[in-house]
Design an enzyme around this catalytic site. Structure first.
Site, short mmCIF file in Angstrom:
data_model
loop_
_atom_site.label_atom_id
_atom_site.label_comp_id
_atom_site.label_asym_id
_atom_site.label_seq_id
_atom_site.Cartn_x
_atom_site.Cartn_y
_atom_site.Cartn_z
N CYS A 77 0.83 -1.21 0.00
CA CYS A 77 0.00 0.00 0.00
C CYS A 77 0.86 1.25 0.00
O CYS A 77 0.37 2.34 -0.27
CB CYS A 77 -0.91 0.01 1.20
SG CYS A 77 0.01 0.14 2.73
N GLU B 275 -5.56 1.71 -8.74
CA GLU B 275 -4.51 1.08 -7.92
C GLU B 275 -4.22 -0.27 -8.58
O GLU B 275 -5.01 -1.21 -8.45
CB GLU B 275 -4.98 0.88 -6.49
CG GLU B 275 -3.90 0.25 -5.63
CD GLU B 275 -4.33 -0.08 -4.21
OE1 GLU B 275 -5.50 -0.42 -3.98
OE2 GLU B 275 -3.47 -0.01 -3.32
P1 NAD Z 1 -9.27 -6.77 -0.04
O1 NAD Z 1 -10.02 -5.51 0.21
O2 NAD Z 1 -9.66 -7.61 -1.20
O3 NAD Z 1 -9.39 -7.75 1.25
C1 NAD Z 1 -9.11 -7.28 2.55
C2 NAD Z 1 -9.92 -8.12 3.53
O4 NAD Z 1 -11.31 -7.95 3.27
C3 NAD Z 1 -9.64 -9.62 3.45
O5 NAD Z 1 -9.60 -10.16 4.74
C4 NAD Z 1 -10.83 -10.14 2.64
O6 NAD Z 1 -11.15 -11.47 2.97
C5 NAD Z 1 -11.93 -9.19 3.03
N1 NAD Z 1 -12.91 -9.03 1.94
C6 NAD Z 1 -12.66 -9.10 0.60
N2 NAD Z 1 -13.80 -8.89 -0.08
C7 NAD Z 1 -14.78 -8.66 0.83
C8 NAD Z 1 -16.17 -8.37 0.73
N3 NAD Z 1 -16.79 -8.27 -0.45
N4 NAD Z 1 -16.86 -8.17 1.87
C9 NAD Z 1 -16.26 -8.26 3.07
N5 NAD Z 1 -14.94 -8.55 3.22
C10 NAD Z 1 -14.21 -8.75 2.11
O7 NAD Z 1 -7.72 -6.38 -0.07
P2 NAD Z 1 -6.49 -7.30 -0.46
O8 NAD Z 1 -6.53 -7.56 -1.92
O9 NAD Z 1 -6.40 -8.45 0.46
O10 NAD Z 1 -5.27 -6.32 -0.10
C11 NAD Z 1 -4.80 -5.35 -0.99
C12 NAD Z 1 -5.44 -4.01 -0.72
O11 NAD Z 1 -5.18 -3.61 0.64
C13 NAD Z 1 -4.85 -2.89 -1.57
O12 NAD Z 1 -5.91 -2.06 -1.97
C14 NAD Z 1 -3.91 -2.17 -0.63
O13 NAD Z 1 -3.66 -0.82 -0.94
C15 NAD Z 1 -4.66 -2.29 0.65
N6 NAD Z 1 -3.77 -2.10 1.78
C16 NAD Z 1 -3.84 -0.91 2.43
C17 NAD Z 1 -2.99 -0.67 3.49
C18 NAD Z 1 -3.05 0.62 4.22
O14 NAD Z 1 -2.39 0.73 5.24
N7 NAD Z 1 -3.81 1.61 3.78
C19 NAD Z 1 -2.07 -1.65 3.89
C20 NAD Z 1 -2.04 -2.86 3.20
C21 NAD Z 1 -2.91 -3.07 2.14
#
Ligand code: NAD
Length: 511
Positions: free
Chosen positions: A296, A396
């Site tokens: 991120c 992104e």
């Molecule tokens: P994601 O949003 O797909 O998933 C994150 C979490 O949400 C997971 O535990 C997943 O199981 C859950 N999830 C996924 N879809 C869902 C839904 N429809 N309803 C409810 N829960 C759901 O993210 P990812 O692909 O695992 O991680 C990458 C993303 O995280 C990128 O956008 C990155 O920028 C972000 N990120 C942000 C930070 C920060 O500090 N701002 C840090 C790390 C990652």
């Protein structure tokens, strides 16, 4: 479940191992038949499966956490602190074991996995300092014979939902502070690389953490929704993509919870003409391609002032030619992407770049790889002259794709960065202190680097972005982390002395 069921393995196995939940200090299968695949992204094979929790499984974890709460809340600070210190020592002595799990399920190279753990360990060390951050305030004799003081008390059962890209560090941003301050936890890690969380919970138990204080449930939206809607869960700490962060924030606040929801990012690095271009090129490559761009805080857009843009692009592409993409266990620079689907999505942006009139300087779609042919490979990619209307600039991408956008000067660059919907991290490269100082004041981004490309604050400052990169007002870890996991109580006290007494129905005033 045995230890081997969550230990890393080199590749696929004949019978699928199952990553189970961790509830009340023991592995738990729950009542759901639903499972998901866990790949080794460098091999391109499914290496184990993970149990997906039902609503009832989440209920069981919340109930375990609720049962553990009164005794854990009432444990002395000294006792909680001793367990935190033991957890810190155990984790520091077993980083390589955890790094192997990260490399096996996420794909990041060993050095990067160790770096992730080191940054998580910092937060465990901060949690050991919990007494200093939560000791409250005291004002003596605010009115004659009356003292006012404040306490910080735990919330109760707290929920944490984490993303795939930092399977150890992001859970460690939250649960050490939550637990040190007396809360009990239900953690729902990413289903894509779930083993690290269970490994950490087991290690914490070894450090003396009572059963039920840290529970892990795996799964997808079903498990997340059960946590968001559960009346016993007091707060949600979420990290993930922006659309899901928005959903989490709306749903959890509607259910009366305290919420910190950290979202996605598109981080810009502004390079001014007086910058050290070698330093800037090193930084762009390190921050653009570390962890295959799945960070991120990755730099995804280099904003170069036109007069130095050609030279900078040439320095960046020369450095990229030296990067080795491959299996994270083999000492490469960059590993695979998390899934084949994600790899294909990232690669698709090169077609978009062509259609939108950008110029592809380095095409990573067919990289030479030090690893198995079926891994989810995408090599470092550099795209110059990206129009800001292009999805390559706006989205992104979350892969090893670095865009270059050319601007006329500082003002132009600042305007571009401030127009972004995201505000997670940014950096300026310059040798002009005045320009750097203006940038730190004027940029609408939560974390700013000055000649530092990945400005992730140390644990005793707090982490979080602005705009669509953070929903809720509480950043992660640091002082804001302690605030988030505690609620303040103000006490006004008078101990009777011979001068007390008398009726007075007026609003209390001080004399
Ligand atoms: P994601 O949003 O797909 O998933 C994150 C979490 O949400 C997971 O535990 C997943 O199981 C859950 N999830 C996924 N879809 C869902 C839904 N429809 N309803 C409810 N829960 C759901 O993210 P990812 O692909 O695992 O991680 C990458 C993303 O995280 C990128 O956008 C990155 O920028 C972000 N990120 C942000 C930070 C920060 O500090 N701002 C840090 C790390 C990652």
């Amino acid at each position: 479940m045995t230890d081997t069921q969550t230990a890393p393995s080199a590749g696929g196995t004949a019978t699928a191992e199952m990553v189970e939940h961790w509830i009340d200090g023991a592995p738990a299968s729950g009542d759901s038949e639903r499972t998901g695949p866990v790949y080794n992204p460098a091999h391109g094979v499914e290496q184990r499966r993970v149990r997906f929790a039902s609503t009832e499984d989440v209920d069981a974890a919340v109930e375990a956490a609720a049962r553990a709460f009164p005794a854990w809340r009432d444990a002395s600070i000294a006792k909680r602190q001793q367990i935190m210190f033991r957890f810190r020592e155990l984790l520091a002595s077993r980083t390589e074991e955890l790094a192997a799990i990260l490399t096996s399920e996420h794909g990041k190279v060993t050095a990067d996995a160790l770096g992730e753990i080191a940054r998580g360990l910092e937060v465990v060390e901060l949690a050991c300092a919990m007494p200093a951050y939560t000791k409250g305030e005291y004002s003596e004799n605010v009115s004659t014979g009356i003292d006012v003081y404040s306490l910080r008390q735990p919330l109760g059962v707290v929920g944490i939902i984490s993303p795939f890209n930092f399977p150890a560090m992001v859970p460690l941003w939250f649960f050490p502070l939550a637990i040190a301050t007396g809360n009990t936890v239900v953690l729902k890690p990413s289903e894509k690389d779930p083993s690290a969380s269970v490994w950490l919970a087991r290690l914490f138990q070894e450090a003396g953490l009572p059963d039920g204080v840290l529970n892990v449930v795996h799964g997808d939206k079903v498990a997340v929704d059960a946590l968001l809607e559960h009346p016993t869960v007091r707060s949600i700490s979420f990290v993930g993509s922006t659309p899901i962060a928005q959903y989490i924030y709306a749903t959890a606040t509607a259910n009366g919870k305290r919420v910190q929801a950290l979202g996605g990012a598109k981080n810009h690095m502004l390079v001014l003409p007086d910058a050290d271009l070698d330093l800037a090129a090193d930084a762009a490559v390190n921050a653009g391609f570390g962890s295959a761009g799945e960070r991120c805080m990755a730099i995804s857009a280099v904003v170069a002032v036109d007069s130095i843009a050609d030279e900078l692009v040439s320095k960046i592409s020369e450095r990229m030619s030296r990067l080795v993409t491959g299996d994270g266990t083999r000492g490469c620079d960059m590993g695979p992407l998390i899934t084949r689907e994600h790899r294909d999505k990232v690669a698709g942006y090169l077609d978009v770049a062509g259609e939108d009139g950008a110029s592809v300087v380095v095409d990573g779609r067919d990289p030479d790889v030090d690893g198995e042919p079926d891994g989810f490979w995408m090599g470092p990619t550099l795209i110059d002259r990206v129009p800001t209307s292009s999805a390559v600039y706006r989205d992104e991408i979350f892969g090893p794709v670095l865009s270059v956008v050319r601007v006329d000067g500082y003002e132009d660059g600042l305007e571009l960065i401030n127009a972004s919907r995201y505000g997670n991290g940014t950096a300026i490269f310059t040798n002009d202190g005045g320009a750097a100082r203006r940038f730190q004041r004027e940029v609408t981004v939560g974390m700013v680097g000055i000649n530092v490309p990945i400005p992730v604050p140390v644990a005793y400052h707090s982490f979080g972005g602005w705009k669509d990169s953070l929903f809720g007002d509480a950043k992660a870890y640091g002082p804001r982390g302690f605030d988030f996991f505690t609620q303040e109580k103000a006490i006004t006290s008078r101990w009777l002395d011979p001068s007390h007494g008398g009726l007075n129905l007026g609003f209390p005033q001080h004399d």
